[in-house]
Design an enzyme around this catalytic site. Structure first.
Site, short mmCIF file in Angstrom:
data_model
loop_
_atom_site.label_atom_id
_atom_site.label_comp_id
_atom_site.label_asym_id
_atom_site.label_seq_id
_atom_site.Cartn_x
_atom_site.Cartn_y
_atom_site.Cartn_z
CG ASN A 17 4.39 -1.55 5.10
OD1 ASN A 17 5.50 -1.87 5.51
ND2 ASN A 17 3.44 -2.43 4.99
CG ASP A 35 -5.06 5.22 2.63
OD1 ASP A 35 -5.07 4.79 3.81
OD2 ASP A 35 -4.03 5.62 2.06
CB CYS A 63 -0.98 -0.02 1.17
SG CYS A 63 -0.22 0.07 2.80
CB CYS A 121 -3.66 1.93 7.05
SG CYS A 121 -3.38 3.45 7.96
NE ARG A 122 -4.53 1.53 1.80
CZ ARG A 122 -4.34 2.19 0.67
NH1 ARG A 122 -5.28 2.11 -0.27
NH2 ARG A 122 -3.27 2.92 0.47
CB SER A 123 0.19 -3.43 2.82
OG SER A 123 1.06 -2.49 3.38
P1 4NP Z 1 -1.74 2.96 4.00
O1 4NP Z 1 -2.27 4.37 4.50
O2 4NP Z 1 -1.20 3.17 2.60
O3 4NP Z 1 -2.94 2.05 4.00
O4 4NP Z 1 -0.68 2.53 5.00
C1 4NP Z 1 -1.47 5.52 4.51
C2 4NP Z 1 -0.68 5.78 5.60
C3 4NP Z 1 0.08 6.93 5.63
C4 4NP Z 1 0.02 7.81 4.57
C5 4NP Z 1 -0.76 7.54 3.46
C6 4NP Z 1 -1.51 6.39 3.44
N1 4NP Z 1 0.77 9.01 4.60
O5 4NP Z 1 0.63 9.85 3.68
O6 4NP Z 1 1.55 9.23 5.55
#
Ligand code: 4NP
Length: 156
Positions: A11, A125, A8, A13-15
């Site tokens: 790294n 997300d 994702c 939240c989702r993955s």
């Molecule tokens: P993820 O979510 O891709 O599901 O881990 C996010 C976590 C942090 C950020 C973006 C998406 N960020 O911009 O910091």
């Protein structure tokens, strides 16, 4: 060993949620010595951090172990090494295809492409939506299909 990598953006939240959920399903199927699982992010903002509090909470509620999961950034070797690169959304696919030589593009698939009848192909997300419950449901259901898909293809 069949190697599966969830990807994702951050790294956190989702993955990592998909990594923990899929690891539990693989363990329940008795396939942990046949399938190895990891996750990585496109971005480098959260390297070394444990999963987001929302991800930790939903995993704990569902009795899914996430011990030891820490964010890392995807690298060129990952694209060589892993057999299945499971992206959360189309932006991840686009970024991965820019990083990966074309011969590896066939490995890259969106998780929700494996969920029959899904009305969306992008896992929203929760870092921005806050809806970890919805994301967990999508991930949990599609990981069942992912495991069946891999078992069939790899004859496991
Ligand atoms: P993820 O979510 O891709 O599901 O881990 C996010 C976590 C942090 C950020 C973006 C998406 N960020 O911009 O910091």
């Amino acid at each position: 060993m069949v190697k599966v990598l969830f990807v994702c953006l951050g790294n956190i939240c989702r993955s990592p949620m998909a990594e923990a959920v899929f690891r539990q399903k693989v363990k329940e199927a008795g396939l942990e010595d046949k399938i190895s699982i990891d996750s990585a992010g496109i971005g480098r903002w959260h390297i070394g951090k444990p999963p987001h509090e929302g991800t930790r909470r939903i995993l704990t509620e569902n009795k899914i172990d996430y011990a030891g999961i820490r964010a890392r950034q995807i690298n060129a070797e990952d694209l060589e090494e892993f057999d299945y690169i499971i992206a959360m959304d189309e932006e991840n696919v686009r970024d991965l295809k820019q990083l990966a030589p074309e011969k590896h593009h066939f490995k890259i698939v969106r998780l929700l492409e494996l969920l029959p009848g899904s009305d969306t192909l992008n896992v929203p997300d929760p870092y921005f939506t806050g809806n970890f419950e919805h994301v967990y449901k999508l991930i949990n259901e599609s990981c069942d299909h992912l495991l069946s898909y891999i078992r069939q293809r790899e004859q496991l």
